[in-house]
Design a protein around this motif. Sequence first.
Motif, PDB file in Angstrom:
ATOM      1  N   GLY A 110       0.795  -1.223   0.000  1.00  0.00           N
ATOM      2  CA  GLY A 110       0.000   0.000   0.000  1.00  0.00           C
ATOM      3  C   GLY A 110       0.827   1.272   0.000  1.00  0.00           C
ATOM      4  O   GLY A 110       0.309   2.371  -0.134  1.00  0.00           O
ATOM      5  N   GLY A 112       2.979   2.180  -2.222  1.00  0.00           N
ATOM      6  CA  GLY A 112       3.150   2.727  -3.567  1.00  0.00           C
ATOM      7  C   GLY A 112       4.283   2.064  -4.337  1.00  0.00           C
ATOM      8  O   GLY A 112       4.842   2.643  -5.269  1.00  0.00           O
ATOM      9  N   LYS A 113       4.590   0.829  -3.973  1.00  0.00           N
ATOM     10  CA  LYS A 113       5.700   0.108  -4.599  1.00  0.00           C
ATOM     11  C   LYS A 113       5.485  -0.095  -6.101  1.00  0.00           C
ATOM     12  O   LYS A 113       6.314   0.277  -6.910  1.00  0.00           O
ATOM     13  N   THR A 114       4.360  -0.735  -6.429  1.00  0.00           N
ATOM     14  CA  THR A 114       4.107  -1.071  -7.833  1.00  0.00           C
ATOM     15  C   THR A 114       3.979   0.194  -8.683  1.00  0.00           C
ATOM     16  O   THR A 114       4.535   0.282  -9.779  1.00  0.00           O
ATOM     17  N   THR A 115       3.267   1.161  -8.155  1.00  0.00           N
ATOM     18  CA  THR A 115       3.098   2.426  -8.863  1.00  0.00           C
ATOM     19  C   THR A 115       4.451   3.107  -9.086  1.00  0.00           C
ATOM     20  O   THR A 115       4.739   3.594 -10.187  1.00  0.00           O
ATOM     21  N   GLN A 146      -1.587  -5.717 -11.831  1.00  0.00           N
ATOM     22  CA  GLN A 146      -1.358  -4.271 -11.706  1.00  0.00           C
ATOM     23  C   GLN A 146      -0.062  -3.878 -12.430  1.00  0.00           C
ATOM     24  O   GLN A 146      -0.008  -2.851 -13.111  1.00  0.00           O
ATOM     25  N   LYS A 255       3.455   9.799  -2.286  1.00  0.00           N
ATOM     26  CA  LYS A 255       2.251  10.535  -1.863  1.00  0.00           C
ATOM     27  C   LYS A 255       2.561  11.911  -1.288  1.00  0.00           C
ATOM     28  O   LYS A 255       1.904  12.377  -0.377  1.00  0.00           O
ATOM     29  N   ASP A 257       2.083  14.513  -2.790  1.00  0.00           N
ATOM     30  CA  ASP A 257       1.096  15.447  -3.320  1.00  0.00           C
ATOM     31  C   ASP A 257      -0.071  15.587  -2.348  1.00  0.00           C
ATOM     32  O   ASP A 257      -0.911  16.465  -2.503  1.00  0.00           O
ATOM     33  N   GLY A 280       7.342  10.591  -5.072  1.00  0.00           N
ATOM     34  CA  GLY A 280       6.112  10.398  -5.831  1.00  0.00           C
ATOM     35  C   GLY A 280       5.169  11.551  -5.550  1.00  0.00           C
ATOM     36  O   GLY A 280       4.913  11.881  -4.398  1.00  0.00           O
ATOM     37  N   GLY A 282       2.059  11.929  -7.346  1.00  0.00           N
ATOM     38  CA  GLY A 282       0.789  11.667  -8.012  1.00  0.00           C
ATOM     39  C   GLY A 282       0.776  10.264  -8.586  1.00  0.00           C
ATOM     40  O   GLY A 282       1.724   9.493  -8.396  1.00  0.00           O
ATOM     41  N   GLU A 283      -0.306   9.940  -9.299  1.00  0.00           N
ATOM     42  CA  GLU A 283      -0.466   8.571  -9.772  1.00  0.00           C
ATOM     43  C   GLU A 283      -0.190   8.391 -11.263  1.00  0.00           C
ATOM     44  O   GLU A 283      -0.304   7.286 -11.782  1.00  0.00           O
TER      45      GLU A 283
HETATM   46  P1  GDP Z   1       2.021  -1.254  -3.241  1.00  0.00           P
HETATM   47  O1  GDP Z   1       1.055  -2.134  -2.502  1.00  0.00           O
HETATM   48  O2  GDP Z   1       3.135  -0.802  -2.353  1.00  0.00           O
HETATM   49  O3  GDP Z   1       2.501  -1.838  -4.520  1.00  0.00           O
HETATM   50  O4  GDP Z   1       1.242   0.095  -3.549  1.00  0.00           O
HETATM   51  P2  GDP Z   1       0.546   0.602  -4.896  1.00  0.00           P
HETATM   52  O5  GDP Z   1       1.562   0.926  -5.913  1.00  0.00           O
HETATM   53  O6  GDP Z   1      -0.522  -0.354  -5.278  1.00  0.00           O
HETATM   54  O7  GDP Z   1      -0.088   1.972  -4.395  1.00  0.00           O
HETATM   55  C1  GDP Z   1      -1.095   2.052  -3.408  1.00  0.00           C
HETATM   56  C2  GDP Z   1      -2.007   3.233  -3.724  1.00  0.00           C
HETATM   57  O8  GDP Z   1      -1.305   4.449  -3.573  1.00  0.00           O
HETATM   58  C3  GDP Z   1      -2.536   3.214  -5.151  1.00  0.00           C
HETATM   59  O9  GDP Z   1      -3.864   3.625  -5.142  1.00  0.00           O
HETATM   60  C4  GDP Z   1      -1.628   4.234  -5.846  1.00  0.00           C
HETATM   61  O10 GDP Z   1      -2.269   4.818  -6.971  1.00  0.00           O
HETATM   62  C5  GDP Z   1      -1.384   5.237  -4.751  1.00  0.00           C
HETATM   63  N1  GDP Z   1      -0.124   5.982  -4.928  1.00  0.00           N
HETATM   64  C6  GDP Z   1       1.125   5.497  -5.086  1.00  0.00           C
HETATM   65  N2  GDP Z   1       2.028   6.486  -5.185  1.00  0.00           N
HETATM   66  C7  GDP Z   1       1.346   7.660  -5.096  1.00  0.00           C
HETATM   67  C8  GDP Z   1       1.738   9.062  -5.115  1.00  0.00           C
HETATM   68  O11 GDP Z   1       2.906   9.454  -5.223  1.00  0.00           O
HETATM   69  N3  GDP Z   1       0.716   9.969  -4.976  1.00  0.00           N
HETATM   70  C9  GDP Z   1      -0.586   9.584  -4.831  1.00  0.00           C
HETATM   71  N4  GDP Z   1      -1.501  10.541  -4.691  1.00  0.00           N
HETATM   72  N5  GDP Z   1      -0.972   8.299  -4.791  1.00  0.00           N
HETATM   73  C10 GDP Z   1      -0.020   7.330  -4.926  1.00  0.00           C
END
Ligand code: GDP
Length: 302
Positions: A110, A112-115, A146, A255, A257, A280, A282-283
Amino acid sequence: KIFTGGFSKTRDNLAVIDELLLYWNLSDTDRVLDELEEALLVSDFGPKITIKIVESLRDDIYAGKLKSGTEIKDALKKSVLDILTKKGAKTELKLGFRKPAVIMIVGVNGGGKTTSLGKLAYRLKSGGATVLMAAGDTFRAAASDQLEIWAERTGCEIVSTEKEKAKASSVLSKAVKKGKEEGVDIVLCDTSGRLHTNYNLMEDLVASKRAIAKLVPGAPNEILLVLDGTTGLNMLPQAREFNEVVGITGFILTKLDGSARGGCVVSVVDELGIPVKFVGVGEGVEDLQPFDAEAFVNAIFS
Ligand code: GDP
């Protein structure tokens, strides 16, 4: 510009400092510094770093080196900037000269790893590198899907597995082998979200690192820990744990932003001596920026 919209809470908490310093005079120093200390603490700077900063300001004020509120504010900003840009803390990626360079992205679910991996792929690809993604988050069912979306979005190839509960190390090895055979520049490895109470997941991470190192000397070149900027001081024990187990080379702070808590970043960097490499904001694909410490300091103390 990078941080527009972010840090609203930190900014509000720290805004009180301007008012304090506006009316500062020497006889008022101890009261002003007490309040400044309070403002840093509620902004998640953590006690250790807060005391360090405040005591150095106190010394400089009484030594006559700081003579006005503006000078104190500038010194405060400078001491935070110094922590963030400590000698040797390079924000550029170290990718070595062997192909492929391997970057592992680690962190709790959660965050933001994958993103971040997707955004990093876009960045590296825009810079002219060939990038292969490795879906090593074999623990969470939806993670591969994803990542597939990010592979499509960025035009990168991806190695994943259909097998349930496959070992991350075998998927990542497969990707690195493929990268080697095909002369790919960079392999980006996604990993499972570690709950730091779950020992097996940590073990899995260590096994992955070892498997990669066997395939390419010097790899993984970077192990980047993704930290959720909104979690405040909780990120400190998390960072400590990951660093002890697997050795972190840089942070990606996500996050920023939103309602990110700025102070803890300073704490984490100070304690672990590991630089923030990317943020990061934004998305979207373009929402990963190299960390600019000066812009960060200006954003939280604006
Ligand atoms: P993971 O479980 O660590 O792989 O996390 P995800 O990549 O799935 O990200 C979790 C949530 O955070 C998703 O809804 C992403 O779109 C959101 N997210 C990730 N990075 C950012 C960021 O820099 N800014 C914002 N606003 N949302 C982010």
